[in-house]
Design an enzyme around this catalytic site. Structure first.
Site, PDB file in Angstrom:
ATOM      1  N   ARG A 125      -6.797  16.454  15.597  1.00 32.62           N
ATOM      2  CA  ARG A 125      -7.053  16.355  14.024  1.00 32.62           C
ATOM      3  C   ARG A 125      -5.734  15.744  13.113  1.00 32.62           C
ATOM      4  NH1 ARG A 125      -9.217  21.504  15.587  1.00 32.62           N
ATOM      5  NH2 ARG A 125     -11.502  21.487  15.775  1.00 32.62           N
ATOM      6  N   LYS A 147      -5.031   2.766   5.482  1.00 27.75           N
ATOM      7  CA  LYS A 147      -6.607   2.216   5.859  1.00 27.75           C
ATOM      8  C   LYS A 147      -6.432   2.335   7.410  1.00 27.75           C
ATOM      9  CE  LYS A 147      -8.972   0.423   2.060  1.00 27.75           C
ATOM     10  NZ  LYS A 147      -9.668  -0.866   1.456  1.00 27.75           N
ATOM     11  N   GLU A 189      -2.228 -13.709   2.109  1.00 24.99           N
ATOM     12  CA  GLU A 189      -2.339 -12.229   1.545  1.00 24.99           C
ATOM     13  C   GLU A 189      -1.089 -12.117   0.746  1.00 24.99           C
ATOM     14  OE1 GLU A 189      -4.911 -10.263   1.995  1.00 24.99           O
ATOM     15  OE2 GLU A 189      -5.759 -10.895   4.017  1.00 24.99           O
ATOM     16  N   LYS A 231       1.521  -3.695  -3.403  1.00 23.77           N
ATOM     17  CA  LYS A 231       0.461  -2.569  -2.591  1.00 23.77           C
ATOM     18  C   LYS A 231       0.817  -1.050  -2.956  1.00 23.77           C
ATOM     19  CE  LYS A 231      -2.582  -2.021   1.111  1.00 23.77           C
ATOM     20  NZ  LYS A 231      -3.199  -2.187   2.352  1.00 23.77           N
ATOM     21  N   GLU A 241      -9.573   3.997  -2.988  1.00 24.25           N
ATOM     22  CA  GLU A 241     -10.406   2.885  -3.352  1.00 24.25           C
ATOM     23  C   GLU A 241     -11.684   3.473  -4.403  1.00 24.25           C
ATOM     24  OE1 GLU A 241     -10.411  -0.593  -0.552  1.00 24.25           O
ATOM     25  OE2 GLU A 241     -12.345  -0.949  -1.419  1.00 24.25           O
ATOM     26  N   ARG A 245      -7.712  -0.008  -6.162  1.00 22.71           N
ATOM     27  CA  ARG A 245      -7.281  -0.764  -4.999  1.00 22.71           C
ATOM     28  C   ARG A 245      -8.388  -1.601  -4.726  1.00 22.71           C
ATOM     29  NH1 ARG A 245      -5.528   2.434   0.271  1.00 22.71           N
ATOM     30  NH2 ARG A 245      -5.102   0.724   1.541  1.00 22.71           N
ATOM     31  N   ASN A 249      -9.125  -6.548  -2.889  1.00 23.83           N
ATOM     32  CA  ASN A 249     -10.011  -7.440  -2.066  1.00 23.83           C
ATOM     33  C   ASN A 249     -10.333  -8.713  -2.784  1.00 23.83           C
ATOM     34  OD1 ASN A 249     -10.670  -5.174   0.058  1.00 23.83           O
ATOM     35  ND2 ASN A 249     -11.660  -4.073  -1.624  1.00 23.83           N
ATOM     36  N   HIS A 252     -12.170 -11.405  -0.834  1.00 23.82           N
ATOM     37  CA  HIS A 252     -12.729 -10.838   0.434  1.00 23.82           C
ATOM     38  C   HIS A 252     -14.173 -10.792   0.452  1.00 23.82           C
ATOM     39  CE1 HIS A 252      -8.475  -9.904   1.024  1.00 23.82           C
ATOM     40  NE2 HIS A 252      -8.752  -9.155   2.195  1.00 23.82           N
ATOM     41  N   HIS A 256     -15.468 -12.538   3.664  1.00 28.94           N
ATOM     42  CA  HIS A 256     -15.796 -12.065   4.673  1.00 28.94           C
ATOM     43  C   HIS A 256     -17.432 -12.710   5.033  1.00 28.94           C
ATOM     44  CE1 HIS A 256     -13.821  -7.918   4.355  1.00 28.94           C
ATOM     45  NE2 HIS A 256     -13.165  -8.811   5.358  1.00 28.94           N
ATOM     46  N   HIS A 270      -8.918 -14.628   9.176  1.00 32.02           N
ATOM     47  CA  HIS A 270      -9.251 -13.802   8.397  1.00 32.02           C
ATOM     48  C   HIS A 270      -8.276 -14.409   7.099  1.00 32.02           C
ATOM     49  CE1 HIS A 270      -9.661  -9.983   5.980  1.00 32.02           C
ATOM     50  NE2 HIS A 270      -8.357 -10.168   5.816  1.00 32.02           N
TER      51      HIS A 270
HETATM   52  P1  NAD Z   1      -3.487  -9.371  15.123  1.00 33.19           P
HETATM   53  O1  NAD Z   1      -2.971  -7.863  15.092  1.00 33.19           O
HETATM   54  O2  NAD Z   1      -4.558  -9.677  16.053  1.00 33.19           O
HETATM   55  O3  NAD Z   1      -2.308 -10.230  15.499  1.00 33.19           O
HETATM   56  C1  NAD Z   1      -2.579 -11.569  15.476  1.00 33.19           C
HETATM   57  C2  NAD Z   1      -2.059 -12.275  16.751  1.00 33.19           C
HETATM   58  O4  NAD Z   1      -0.694 -12.165  16.740  1.00 33.19           O
HETATM   59  C3  NAD Z   1      -2.419 -11.443  18.051  1.00 33.19           C
HETATM   60  O5  NAD Z   1      -2.599 -12.203  19.058  1.00 33.19           O
HETATM   61  C4  NAD Z   1      -0.850 -10.641  18.260  1.00 33.19           C
HETATM   62  O6  NAD Z   1      -0.850 -10.196  19.604  1.00 33.19           O
HETATM   63  C5  NAD Z   1      -0.167 -11.833  17.848  1.00 33.19           C
HETATM   64  N1  NAD Z   1       1.161 -11.357  17.657  1.00 33.19           N
HETATM   65  C6  NAD Z   1       1.539 -10.010  16.719  1.00 33.19           C
HETATM   66  N2  NAD Z   1       2.807 -10.067  16.556  1.00 33.19           N
HETATM   67  C7  NAD Z   1       3.508 -11.112  16.914  1.00 33.19           C
HETATM   68  C8  NAD Z   1       4.798 -11.847  16.875  1.00 33.19           C
HETATM   69  N3  NAD Z   1       5.634 -11.149  16.274  1.00 33.19           N
HETATM   70  N4  NAD Z   1       4.886 -12.840  17.524  1.00 33.19           N
HETATM   71  C9  NAD Z   1       3.972 -13.484  18.388  1.00 33.19           C
HETATM   72  N5  NAD Z   1       2.568 -12.993  18.297  1.00 33.19           N
HETATM   73  C10 NAD Z   1       2.437 -12.148  17.664  1.00 33.19           C
HETATM   74  O7  NAD Z   1      -3.916  -9.650  13.796  1.00 33.19           O
HETATM   75  P2  NAD Z   1      -3.301  -9.666  12.170  1.00 33.19           P
HETATM   76  O8  NAD Z   1      -3.768 -10.761  11.734  1.00 33.19           O
HETATM   77  O9  NAD Z   1      -1.995  -9.055  12.047  1.00 33.19           O
HETATM   78  O10 NAD Z   1      -4.111  -8.362  11.612  1.00 33.19           O
HETATM   79  C11 NAD Z   1      -5.714  -8.350  11.447  1.00 33.19           C
HETATM   80  C12 NAD Z   1      -6.140  -7.006  11.700  1.00 33.19           C
HETATM   81  O11 NAD Z   1      -5.718  -6.278  10.513  1.00 33.19           O
HETATM   82  C13 NAD Z   1      -7.655  -7.068  11.405  1.00 33.19           C
HETATM   83  O12 NAD Z   1      -8.379  -6.321  12.378  1.00 33.19           O
HETATM   84  C14 NAD Z   1      -7.920  -6.517  10.048  1.00 33.19           C
HETATM   85  O13 NAD Z   1      -9.070  -5.860   9.714  1.00 33.19           O
HETATM   86  C15 NAD Z   1      -6.795  -5.752   9.674  1.00 33.19           C
HETATM   87  N6  NAD Z   1      -6.462  -5.481   8.445  1.00 33.19           N
HETATM   88  C16 NAD Z   1      -6.295  -4.106   8.173  1.00 33.19           C
HETATM   89  C17 NAD Z   1      -5.778  -3.633   6.805  1.00 33.19           C
HETATM   90  C18 NAD Z   1      -5.580  -2.439   6.500  1.00 33.19           C
HETATM   91  O14 NAD Z   1      -5.373  -2.322   5.244  1.00 33.19           O
HETATM   92  N7  NAD Z   1      -5.736  -1.346   7.342  1.00 33.19           N
HETATM   93  C19 NAD Z   1      -5.577  -4.728   6.085  1.00 33.19           C
HETATM   94  C20 NAD Z   1      -5.818  -6.094   6.332  1.00 33.19           C
HETATM   95  C21 NAD Z   1      -6.149  -6.415   7.701  1.00 33.19           C
HETATM   96  N1  GLY Z   2      -6.330  -4.510   2.494  1.00 32.63           N
HETATM   97  C1  GLY Z   2      -6.979  -3.778   1.665  1.00 32.63           C
HETATM   98  C2  GLY Z   2      -6.466  -2.327   1.032  1.00 32.63           C
HETATM   99  O1  GLY Z   2      -5.751  -1.910   1.874  1.00 32.63           O
HETATM  100  O2  GLY Z   2      -7.120  -1.760   0.311  1.00 32.63           O
END
Ligand code: NAD
Ligand code: GLY
Length: 384
Positions: A125, A147, A189, A231, A241, A245, A249, A252, A256, A270
């Site tokens: 939990r 998130k 972003e 942020k 949100e 918040r 987006n 997006h 998306h 993305h």
């Molecule tokens: P990711 O975590 O897949 O990283 C991208 C690639 O880079 C991967 O292959 C990873 O292994 C590699 N990588 C990471 N750090 C590295 C480094 N320092 N050197 C070399 N390679 C490295 O993708 P991302 O773009 O970081 O994140 C995308 C994800 O984030 C999606 O799942 C998306 O839905 C999520 N997201 C979440 C939020 C939120 O608010 N929680 C906001 C935006 C995106």
């Molecule tokens: N990435 C959108 C949010 O955190 O709300």
């Protein structure tokens, strides 16, 4: 040596925490993370790309300080944000005998942060976790604000929780191993923050994008810290949100739909989809008289200048084709967007650079016309 910046994040429903943005932080990870540890054990979740680069060196610091360490590595890529990936992490937590006093470190990009955060939100939990984001996108967006989620076959991020970290450690030096395309995606972003709420920041980015993209230390720190600050301001007002918040987006809903249509993967990342989506939000806003054509042109030019795509025809499909998008299919994807309410489309539109607003119940026919004007096609038997 540039001093690290500490950005506090606080809000009504959660314990405040800091996001630290600086250089060389991984070399002193134990010093930053140590105060949050309550057991003599450190558990780290990472992926198969990032683990080999940093996990050993970080865990050795904790071992030298007398902690037992436990490393959980999942395959790199979005597929780990799945029920299988979640089970793998939770199983490893149970096998490792983690209790409520343990703290888990998420070392990696947004995939690792989202997956680990969600595992921590539901394990016993809820246990504490710390984010060490290693992509630009994760540093400016996903690691901040709580998130967490995994994907479902019917949609991205459908299963998740709001679960805030105890600390976020953004080491800018970790970004040097990122492929240039990933850096540009993170930059999309960053520019989003200027476009949605800070015209002066946008002006600065216009003049310094080459330095940020080249990871020039001072420019990079400023761009990442300012993004995190924005942020944090938004999350402080609206963690769940319910209102402001949603501005995060920007780009997006359009983006998306393109990602869903092309298929999540390498053909369209993305950040690239968001870049095109932001241009579409500006073009639609200008056409509807909400924003000036001059602001629209500046926004699109800045995105293009950063090496990001700006229009649907810039996209190559998975098989390399450069075929137009079907407007009806895009509208259908937009209807599945989490922001859609009772089948009505919601968009983040703009009154100009730095002035985004949420538009609810946007007319489908108007969006359809816009998509066709913007390069999509309407098939002869279209019924949407
Ligand atoms: P990711 O975590 O897949 O990283 C991208 C690639 O880079 C991967 O292959 C990873 O292994 C590699 N990588 C990471 N750090 C590295 C480094 N320092 N050197 C070399 N390679 C490295 O993708 P991302 O773009 O970081 O994140 C995308 C994800 O984030 C999606 O799942 C998306 O839905 C999520 N997201 C979440 C939020 C939120 O608010 N929680 C906001 C935006 C995106
Ligand atoms: N990435 C959108 C949010 O955190 O709300």
């Amino acid at each position: 040596m540039i001093d690290p910046r500490r950005i506090p994040v606080s809000g009504e429903g959660f314990k405040p925490y800091d996001v630290v943005v600086g250089h060389g932080l991984l070399r002193e990870a134990e010093r930053w993370v140590g105060p949050f540890l309550r057991n003599k054990r450190v558990v780290m979740v990472t992926d198969s790309n990032v683990g080999p680069l940093h996990a050993d060196a970080i865990l050795k610091q904790f071992e030298a300080a007398g902690h037992k360490t436990h490393l959980i590595t999942v395959p790199a890529g979005e597929t780990s944000k799945s029920f299988e990936g979640l089970k793998f992490v939770i199983d490893a937590m149970i096998d490792g005998g983690l209790d409520r006093r343990d703290v888990v470190i998420a070392l990696g990009g947004g995939v690792i942060g989202d997956l680990t955060g969600f595992a921590c939100a539901i394990y016993m939990r809820g246990i504490d976790f710390i984010q060490i984001p290693t992509t630009v996108l994760a540093q400016v967006d996903s690691s901040v604000g709580g998130k967490t989620a995994i994907d479902h076959e019917r949609g991205k991020n459908l299963i998740g929780a709001f679960w805030q970290p105890r600390l976020v450690l953004c080491d800018l030096d970790a970004l040097t191993t990122l492929p240039a395309r990933e850096i540009r995606c993170g930059y999309a972003e960053i520019i989003k923050y200027g476009l949605l709420g800070d015209r002066a920041f946008f002006d600065w980015l216009e003049a310094h994008d080459d330095k940020v993209l080249a990871l020039e230390p001072e420019a990079l720190q400023y761009a990442i810290a300012r993004s995190v600050e924005m942020k944090a301001e938004i999350v402080a007002q609206d963690e769940r949100e319910g209102g402001v918040r949603a501005l995060l987006n920007l780009g997006h809903t359009f983006g998306h739909a393109l990602e869903a249509e092309v298929g999540f993967g390498d053909a369209l990342l993305h950040g690239e989809a968001v870049a095109i989506g932001m241009c579409q939000a500006f073009r639609y806003s200008a056409l509807s008289g909400e924003c000036t054509e001059a602001d629209e042109a500046r926004a699109v030019k800045a995105i293009h200048h950063a090496g990001l795509p700006t229009k649907m025809s810039d996209i190559r499909w998975q098989d390399g084709r450069n075929a137009p998008f079907d407007a009806c299919r895009l509208i259908e994807h937009m209807g599945h967007d989490k922001k859609a309410e009772d089948g009505h489309l919601t968009f983040v539109l703009v009154g100009g650079i730095g002035r985004a607003f949420v538009a609810k119940k946007v007319d489908r026919a108007a969006i359809l016309d816009f998509l066709v004007l913007d390069g999509a096609i309407l098939s002869e038997d279209a019924q949407c």
